[in-house]
Write a protein that holds these residues in place. Structure first.
Motif, PDB file in Angstrom:
ATOM      1  N   GLY A 186      40.508 -66.179  74.663  1.00 53.28           N
ATOM      2  CA  GLY A 186      39.301 -66.959  74.445  1.00 53.28           C
ATOM      3  C   GLY A 186      38.935 -66.943  72.978  1.00 53.28           C
ATOM      4  O   GLY A 186      39.445 -66.145  72.202  1.00 53.28           O
ATOM      5  N   PRO A 242      41.063 -77.969  71.842  1.00 55.02           N
ATOM      6  CA  PRO A 242      41.602 -78.456  73.118  1.00 55.02           C
ATOM      7  C   PRO A 242      43.105 -78.729  73.090  1.00 55.02           C
ATOM      8  O   PRO A 242      43.796 -78.477  74.073  1.00 55.02           O
ATOM      9  CB  PRO A 242      40.805 -79.735  73.376  1.00 55.02           C
ATOM     10  N   VAL A 287      45.277 -75.625  74.036  1.00 50.11           N
ATOM     11  CA  VAL A 287      45.226 -75.023  75.371  1.00 50.11           C
ATOM     12  C   VAL A 287      46.581 -75.136  76.073  1.00 50.11           C
ATOM     13  O   VAL A 287      47.108 -74.127  76.553  1.00 50.11           O
ATOM     14  CB  VAL A 287      44.080 -75.619  76.212  1.00 50.11           C
ATOM     15  N   PHE A 294      40.095 -69.735  77.490  1.00 49.92           N
ATOM     16  CA  PHE A 294      38.652 -69.916  77.549  1.00 49.92           C
ATOM     17  C   PHE A 294      38.100 -70.230  76.155  1.00 49.92           C
ATOM     18  O   PHE A 294      37.698 -69.315  75.431  1.00 49.92           O
ATOM     19  CB  PHE A 294      37.993 -68.659  78.119  1.00 49.92           C
ATOM     20  N   PRO A 295      38.088 -71.517  75.787  1.00 54.55           N
ATOM     21  CA  PRO A 295      37.546 -71.882  74.474  1.00 54.55           C
ATOM     22  C   PRO A 295      36.059 -71.539  74.371  1.00 54.55           C
ATOM     23  O   PRO A 295      35.365 -71.375  75.389  1.00 54.55           O
ATOM     24  CB  PRO A 295      37.749 -73.400  74.413  1.00 54.55           C
ATOM     25  N   THR A 296      35.574 -71.436  73.152  1.00 48.48           N
ATOM     26  CA  THR A 296      34.158 -71.185  72.909  1.00 48.48           C
ATOM     27  C   THR A 296      33.331 -72.161  73.746  1.00 48.48           C
ATOM     28  O   THR A 296      33.638 -73.346  73.802  1.00 48.48           O
ATOM     29  CB  THR A 296      33.837 -71.383  71.413  1.00 48.48           C
ATOM     30  N   THR A 338      32.924 -71.793  77.083  1.00 48.43           N
ATOM     31  CA  THR A 338      33.273 -71.667  78.502  1.00 48.43           C
ATOM     32  C   THR A 338      32.180 -70.860  79.192  1.00 48.43           C
ATOM     33  O   THR A 338      31.823 -69.780  78.716  1.00 48.43           O
ATOM     34  CB  THR A 338      34.626 -70.938  78.671  1.00 48.43           C
ATOM     35  N   PRO A 339      31.644 -71.355  80.307  1.00 50.06           N
ATOM     36  CA  PRO A 339      30.631 -70.574  81.015  1.00 50.06           C
ATOM     37  C   PRO A 339      31.184 -69.219  81.470  1.00 50.06           C
ATOM     38  O   PRO A 339      32.321 -69.129  81.947  1.00 50.06           O
ATOM     39  CB  PRO A 339      30.278 -71.447  82.231  1.00 50.06           C
ATOM     40  N   GLN A 374      32.591 -69.033  84.957  1.00 57.79           N
ATOM     41  CA  GLN A 374      33.953 -69.559  85.112  1.00 57.79           C
ATOM     42  C   GLN A 374      34.977 -68.510  84.698  1.00 57.79           C
ATOM     43  O   GLN A 374      35.974 -68.287  85.397  1.00 57.79           O
ATOM     44  CB  GLN A 374      34.125 -70.823  84.271  1.00 57.79           C
ATOM     45  N   LEU A 375      34.734 -67.858  83.582  1.00 58.41           N
ATOM     46  CA  LEU A 375      35.645 -66.815  83.107  1.00 58.41           C
ATOM     47  C   LEU A 375      35.761 -65.706  84.143  1.00 58.41           C
ATOM     48  O   LEU A 375      36.862 -65.286  84.493  1.00 58.41           O
ATOM     49  CB  LEU A 375      35.123 -66.262  81.775  1.00 58.41           C
ATOM     50  N   GLU A 377      37.780 -66.846  87.198  1.00 54.20           N
ATOM     51  CA  GLU A 377      39.220 -66.955  86.942  1.00 54.20           C
ATOM     52  C   GLU A 377      39.880 -65.588  86.774  1.00 54.20           C
ATOM     53  O   GLU A 377      40.994 -65.372  87.244  1.00 54.20           O
ATOM     54  CB  GLU A 377      39.471 -67.866  85.750  1.00 54.20           C
TER      55      GLU A 377
END
Length: 133
Positions: free
Chosen positions: A90, A95, A98, A110-112, A114-115, A118-119, A122
């Protein structure tokens, strides 16, 4: 026993606020989290991952070296006969990078922005860790 996750800051990047937020979110979600601190060598991250018997290595990278550092970490884990340890990454990840990270073997990117939910979801899926009640 909760799944163990290593949150690591490879390379010369000295910014760790995001990594600490992720580590806390994972801990609050029931994971056992090991945090390396900043400026870690890939070799040291792999050694810690093996010593701590983690299921996932999470790399936090803001320096722009995410492809090289992620690839080196995955290759070093394979060389140590630890390819079963999932690597997620992350940070500041464009994009377009990825798919490159996924092709290199990253189990999650997990790019900057990302909620955190969600992390956590996953990472939980990678470790088969049930949601705590």
């Amino acid at each position: 026993m909760p799944a163990r996750v290593l949150v690591a800051k490879p390379g010369l990047d000295g910014h760790d606020r995001g990594a600490k937020i992720v580590a806390r979110a994972l801990r609050d979600a029931g994971f056992e989290v090991v945090f390396t601190g900043i400026r870690q060598r890939v070799e040291d991250i792999v050694t810690i991952a093996l010593q701590e018997d983690v299921a996932v290595v999470g790399l936090s990278i803001l320096s722009g070296a995410h492809i090289a550092l992620t690839t080196r970490t995955i290759e070093a884990l394979r060389a140590a006969d630890a390819a079963d340890i999932a690597v997620v990454v992350g940070g500041t990840i464009p994009p377009a990078d990825v798919p490159k990270l996924l092709e290199a073997g990253a189990a999650g990117v997990f790019p900057t922005g990302t909620p955190l939910e969600q992390l956590v979801t996953e990472v939980r899926a990678l470790t088969s860790t049930p949601t705590p009640s």
